[in-house]
Enzyme design. Structure first.
Site, PDB file in Angstrom:
ATOM      1  N   THR A  22       0.864  -4.517   4.219  1.00 39.78           N
ATOM      2  CA  THR A  22       0.549  -4.900   5.594  1.00 39.78           C
ATOM      3  C   THR A  22      -0.134  -6.256   5.732  1.00 39.78           C
ATOM      4  OG1 THR A  22      -1.587  -3.738   5.554  1.00 39.78           O
ATOM      5  CG2 THR A  22       0.355  -2.486   6.286  1.00 39.78           C
ATOM      6  N   ASP A  23      -0.789  -6.746   4.677  1.00 35.53           N
ATOM      7  CA  ASP A  23      -1.539  -8.002   4.825  1.00 35.53           C
ATOM      8  C   ASP A  23      -0.644  -9.146   5.286  1.00 35.53           C
ATOM      9  OD1 ASP A  23      -4.025  -6.992   4.214  1.00 35.53           O
ATOM     10  OD2 ASP A  23      -3.909  -7.493   2.088  1.00 35.53           O
TER      11      ASP A  23
ATOM     12  N   GLN B 169      -4.496 -21.353  19.237  1.00 37.31           N
ATOM     13  CA  GLN B 169      -5.232 -20.408  18.413  1.00 37.31           C
ATOM     14  C   GLN B 169      -5.679 -19.187  19.211  1.00 37.31           C
ATOM     15  OE1 GLN B 169      -9.649 -22.252  18.036  1.00 37.31           O
ATOM     16  NE2 GLN B 169      -8.057 -23.561  17.215  1.00 37.31           N
ATOM     17  N   CYS B 170      -5.403 -19.160  20.509  1.00 37.60           N
ATOM     18  CA  CYS B 170      -5.717 -17.993  21.333  1.00 37.60           C
ATOM     19  C   CYS B 170      -4.673 -16.902  21.100  1.00 37.60           C
ATOM     20  CB  CYS B 170      -5.727 -18.363  22.812  1.00 37.60           C
ATOM     21  SG  CYS B 170      -6.995 -19.559  23.262  1.00 37.60           S
TER      22      CYS B 170
ATOM     23  N   ASP C 159       1.140  -6.459  -4.387  1.00 39.54           N
ATOM     24  CA  ASP C 159       0.186  -6.324  -3.299  1.00 39.54           C
ATOM     25  C   ASP C 159       0.515  -7.498  -2.375  1.00 39.54           C
ATOM     26  OD1 ASP C 159      -2.126  -6.873  -1.679  1.00 39.54           O
ATOM     27  OD2 ASP C 159      -3.316  -5.635  -3.028  1.00 39.54           O
ATOM     28  N   SER C 160       0.758  -7.235  -1.096  1.00 41.20           N
ATOM     29  CA  SER C 160       1.281  -8.322  -0.250  1.00 41.20           C
ATOM     30  C   SER C 160       0.274  -9.442  -0.035  1.00 41.20           C
ATOM     31  CB  SER C 160       1.759  -7.778   1.097  1.00 41.20           C
ATOM     32  OG  SER C 160       0.686  -7.460   1.950  1.00 41.20           O
TER      33      SER C 160
ATOM     34  N   THR D  34       0.815  -1.212   0.000  1.00 38.11           N
ATOM     35  CA  THR D  34       0.000   0.000   0.000  1.00 38.11           C
ATOM     36  C   THR D  34       0.848   1.262   0.000  1.00 38.11           C
ATOM     37  OG1 THR D  34      -1.836  -1.111   1.125  1.00 38.11           O
ATOM     38  CG2 THR D  34      -1.737   1.281   1.316  1.00 38.11           C
TER      39      THR D  34
END
Length: 329
Positions: A94-95, A266-267, A60-61, A15
């Site tokens: 940023t993705d 996954q927390c 684009d990441s 971006t």
């Protein structure tokens, strides 16, 4: 820490340098000229000597893949070992910024210069953009002095390359390092194949969350696709449907044929401690290795670097359990 005299700015897209097209925002070349023009108009512009290199293609990441990580690694190694740069700033979307920071942390073990990644939520030049603040802030980190290794700078925060995650999609403070338990013994030495000069290969990896309704057939389909490593995102402290013997059998069979199986929590503020519950112990018995408190990004990047170096399953498990660059300690 030392003063940086010859910085490479590695522009990968994202971006921060996007321009408007008929289809929407897209990565655009020519960012070096835009940087120099902006700095020329600043009264307090960073005073570092820098040169910019554009990756080809600019991304684009959201399109970031393993071969792009390897291309970044190659460009950084050449910049340091051949061109004599003493620091590298990576401009990135940023993705997948946190994923790339983690992967590069393990691909560049032992690199004798600092590497910093940054990007922005809005393009440079857009009204109210955070692009120039992040870019100038990152450059000033080099002016002040940075330790060797990979770090991420965003919205005034300097974050460890293996501990950052993107938590927000519509705010400038998009990244954070959540408190996660550290449990790893630090590796005192590294084999040559894990050093930054050792080339890597792509690795067939998969990530799968545990969820109510997960079936043995789901796991079998993924594991039978030829994956070399599976990152299983477990509940809480590393639990899952341990009363499903068919599911455990699938995991055990995969481990016996050489697939590396890693468990993380996954927390967002979780850690795998298999001994807490019998359910966790049964998963360990099926062949899973604890990722401790590592983030998804760190665990995936580490698995990629270890298997991509050509390590076998047992060696990869051994090094995975040790702290290599601060990801577990």
């Amino acid at each position: 820490m030392r003063a940086v005299k010859n910085l490479l700015v590695l522009y990968t897209g994202g971006t921060i340098g996007m321009l408007e097209t008929p289809e929407g925002l897209a990565p655009a070349g020519g960012f070096e000229a835009r940087m120099r023009e902006h700095f020329a108009q600043m009264a307090d512009a960073p005073q570092l000597h820098w040169t910019l290199q554009e990756m080809n293609p600019l991304l684009d990441s959201a399109n970031m893949q393993q071969h792009n990580w390897l291309a970044m690694r190659d460009a950084i190694v050449e910049a340091v070992d051949v061109a004599g740069h003493d620091a590298v700033l990576v401009l990135h979307g940023t993705d997948t910024l946190a994923h790339s920071a983690a992967a590069l942390s393990f691909l560049l073990l032992g690199l004798p210069v600092p590497v910093l990644l940054t990007g922005s939520m809005l393009p440079a030049g857009a009204p109210g953009s955070d692009a120039w603040d992040n870019l100038c802030g990152a450059l000033r980190q080099f002016e002040q002095g940075l330790e060797d290794g990979v770090q991420l700078y965003f919205h005034g925060q300097l974050l460890h390359g293996c501990r950052a995650s993107k938590l927000r999609s519509e705010a400038f403070d998009a990244f954070a390092a959540l408190p996660r338990h550290r449990d790893g013994e630090r590796a005192t030495t590294l084999p040559a194949e894990l050093g930054y000069q050792h080339p890597r290969q792509p690795v067939n990896l998969a990530v799968m969350p545990v969820f109510p309704g997960l079936q043995a057939g789901h796991l079998r389909a993924v594991l039978d696709s030829g994956v070399q490593g599976l990152l299983l995102e477990c509940y809480g402290s590393g639990t899952g449907p341990s009363d499903d013997q068919a599911l455990l059998d699938v995991l055990q069979a995969a481990r016996q044929r050489g697939v590396v199986l890693v468990a993380i929590s996954q927390c967002p503020e979780g850690s795998v401690v298999f001994d807490t519950y019998a359910a966790g112990n049964r998963l360990r018995g099926a062949g899973l290795v604890s990722g401790g408190g590592m983030t998804r990004e760190a665990a995936l990047g580490k698995l990629f670097a270890l298997l991509g170096a050509g390590l076998g399953a047992e060696a990869a498990e051994q090094w995975f359990a040790l702290d290599l660059c601060g990801e577990r300690a």
